[in-house]
Enzyme design. Structure first.
Site, short mmCIF file in Angstrom:
data_model
loop_
_atom_site.label_atom_id
_atom_site.label_comp_id
_atom_site.label_asym_id
_atom_site.label_seq_id
_atom_site.Cartn_x
_atom_site.Cartn_y
_atom_site.Cartn_z
N ILE A 188 39.78 33.65 42.10
CA ILE A 188 40.72 33.97 41.02
C ILE A 188 41.74 34.70 41.20
O ILE A 188 41.51 35.29 42.24
CB ILE A 188 39.63 35.26 39.85
CG1 ILE A 188 38.48 34.18 39.48
CG2 ILE A 188 41.09 35.80 39.33
CD1 ILE A 188 38.15 35.38 39.17
N CYS A 189 43.33 34.51 40.96
CA CYS A 189 43.86 35.28 42.09
C CYS A 189 44.69 36.58 40.32
O CYS A 189 45.62 35.92 39.30
CB CYS A 189 45.13 34.23 41.51
SG CYS A 189 46.92 35.27 42.14
N LEU A 190 44.44 37.66 40.65
CA LEU A 190 44.17 38.64 39.64
C LEU A 190 44.76 39.78 40.39
O LEU A 190 43.48 40.10 41.69
CB LEU A 190 43.45 38.70 38.53
CG LEU A 190 43.23 40.10 37.38
CD1 LEU A 190 44.17 39.54 36.75
CD2 LEU A 190 42.06 39.78 37.09
N ASN B 46 46.06 30.97 37.05
CA ASN B 46 45.15 31.76 38.10
C ASN B 46 44.27 31.60 38.50
O ASN B 46 42.84 32.80 39.10
CB ASN B 46 45.78 33.27 37.33
CG ASN B 46 47.14 33.62 36.96
OD1 ASN B 46 47.39 32.79 35.43
ND2 ASN B 46 48.28 33.01 37.20
#
EC number: 2.3.2.23
Lengths: 206, 315
Positions: free
Chosen positions: A98-100, A90
């Site tokens: 960041i993929c959050l 991620n």
């Protein structure tokens, strides 16, 4: 008005993180710690630091984060990315993006720097390969978990000061650097091709 | 946005802090189900972006927000806060619910309006008093007034111009009507009616006059006196179609049978008081218009009216 809130909030949250740092030092659980410091003494940019969680390939590493506070904070989330290079489905292995969800549409105004850093720490423990930021890493994570584990551990030791040494991986990198390839590029290519020296070489020289 | 925590004495309970701005709750509202409380302004700002509770993401809409419960508002109102003007020297700790009232009269408020006592009496913010200069302020005031006057003058002359234009147009129309009257008998009647109306309207603009000494009547005024009266009538908007006739009727030779000699006047004397006389403004003269005096015997009036000039005795 918004700028005022942003500054007031950041000052308070900064103190909150410092406080939690002191608590964790007191309890001697430094491996779970998070840190934050101001950049240029402004409340616009901060430097965050999270420790790699135990029982993960990131254990023993310290990961530096760039945190940018928008003027509309806390109505919009802070912009966070990894400065320390990291191998994680991620997190982009190239840019640190960041993929959050909570840093995007699931942000809520009551969240703080502390909760963001703790969420990132949790993300390191529990990756979401079905919602990847780095497709290459995610593929490896799903198809060759052991390979992924090795690679992530290796990146932690090289970039985040992790403890493990992996001579066989270092050896492969050295083979490429001997051919005049820059070390980071060699590591990127090998990691992306599951440490298959032949395919990495092919890709680098094509 | 809430009040800065540092303005309160001692620690403030976490329950009274807005999770959005991290200040002490100001005008708090609460979410319907989860009952989390926030400053009204903070919550409005958030809900415009995302219709959820900022703490637990329960879906909510702006319409569902409720005022915070009384107990919460009471706890807040009991907190003591430093005055907004503490950097300017106000030492007071005020109960939160009395803050607004205090701010309105706080003498440390740098923007509080005060009256200048150095002479000009202008009302100015307190912090501008130090650099205040009565002469300069008044000079600016004069300058702005002067500009106003210039502007008004310009408007006045413009309107005067328009007025003249309209007068000219009316004049043209009247000429036109007169020309039509000559060529068409019905128009003639209409025009005469209009002229009669005009005289009646003019008469209504003139003040009533009372003659105290009828004996002061000059039945044979000289040319000079006549010219003077005529000019006055013209100045006071006497309709131009009657002015010459009226002035001709200022001499006894043109007066009706009941007035045209000393002898007949002696006989009619008792009826003088019944006349409705109109004042020729500023002059010892009256106008006896036919339209005002239809109640008088025929030998006492004449169309369109007559002018009586006196040596004295007009009020």
């Amino acid at each position: 008005m918004a700028t005022n809130i942003a500054a007031q909030r950041i000052k308070r949250e900064f103190k909150e993180v410092i406080k939690s740092e002191e608590v964790s030092l007191y309890l001697n659980v430094a491996q779970c710690s998070i840190k934050v410091e101001l950049v240029n003494d402004s409340c616009v940019e901060l430097k965050g630091e999270i420790a790699g969680p135990p029982d993960t390939p990131y254990e023993g590493g310290n990961f530096i984060l760039e945190i940018k506070i928008p003027e509309t904070y806390p109505f919009n989330p802070p912009k966070v990315r990894f400065i320390t290079k990291i191998w994680h489905p991620n997190i982009s292995s190239i840019t640190g993006a960041i993929c959050l969800d909570i840093l995007k549409d699931q942000w809520a105004a009551a969240m703080t720097l502390r909760t963001v850093l703790l969420s990132l720490q949790a993300l390191l423990s529990a990756a979401e390969p079905d919602d990847p930021q780095d497709a290459v890493v995610a593929k490896q994570y799903k198809e060759q978990p052991e390979m992924f584990h090795q690679t992530a551990k290796h990146w932690t030791s090289v970039y985040a000061g992790g403890p493990s040494k992996m001579p066989e991986l270092d050896e492969k990198i050295k083979r490429l650097t001997d051919m005049g390839i820059e070390e980071h590029n060699a590591r990127d290519a090998l990691s992306s091709y599951n440490w298959d020296l032949e395919r990495a070489t092919e890709q680098l020289f094509s | 946005m809430g009040f800065d925590v540092n303005r309160f004495q001692g620690p403030v309970d976490e329950e009274l802090i807005c999770p959005i701005c991290s200040g002490v709750l100001q005008d708090p509202v609460q979410a319907p189900d989860c009952e989390h409380a926030f400053c009204r302004l903070c919550m409005n700002e958030w809900i415009n972006r995302q219709p959820t509770c900022p703490l637990d993401r329960t879906p909510i809409t702006a319409a569902q927000l409720l005022p915070a419960p009384r107990i919460l508002r009471n706890l807040l109102s009991r907190l003591r806060i430093k005055c907004d003007n503490f950097v300017h020297g106000c030492q007071q700790d005020i109960k939160l619910d009395a803050l607004m009232a205090h701010l309105e009269e706080c003498e440390y408020n740098p923007k509080r309006p005060i009256t200048c006592e150095q002479g000009c009496s202008l009302i100015i913010p307190k912090d501008e008093m130090k650099n205040h200069n009565c002469v300069r302020e008044l000079r600016n005031l004069i300058q702005s007034q002067h500009q106003n006057v210039t502007e008004m003058r310009r408007e006045l002359s413009e309107q005067q111009f328009q007025l003249n234009e309209q007068k000219r147009e009316i004049h043209l129309l009247k000429d036109f009507m007169r020309a039509m009257r000559v060529s068409n008998p019905i128009m003639r009647d209409i025009a005469e009616q209009m002229e009669r109306d005009e005289v009646a309207r003019w008469s209504a603009t003139l003040p009533r006059a009372r003659v105290t000494r009828w004996g002061g009547m000059i039945s044979t005024p000289d040319e000079l006196l006549q010219t003077m009266i005529k000019r006055t009538l013209s100045e006071y908007n006497c309709p131009p179609h009657v002015i010459n006739e009226l002035m001709e009727n200022c001499h006894e030779r043109k007066w009706p049978a009941g007035l045209n000699s000393l002898e007949t006047r002696q006989n009619s004397r008792r009826q003088y008081e019944s006349y409705v006389c109109k004042r020729v403004p500023g002059k010892q003269a009256v106008i006896v218009l036919h339209c005002d005096n239809t109640h008088m015997p025929e030998d006492m009036t004449v169309e369109p009216g007559l002018v009586m000039i006196f040596a004295h005795g007009i009020e």
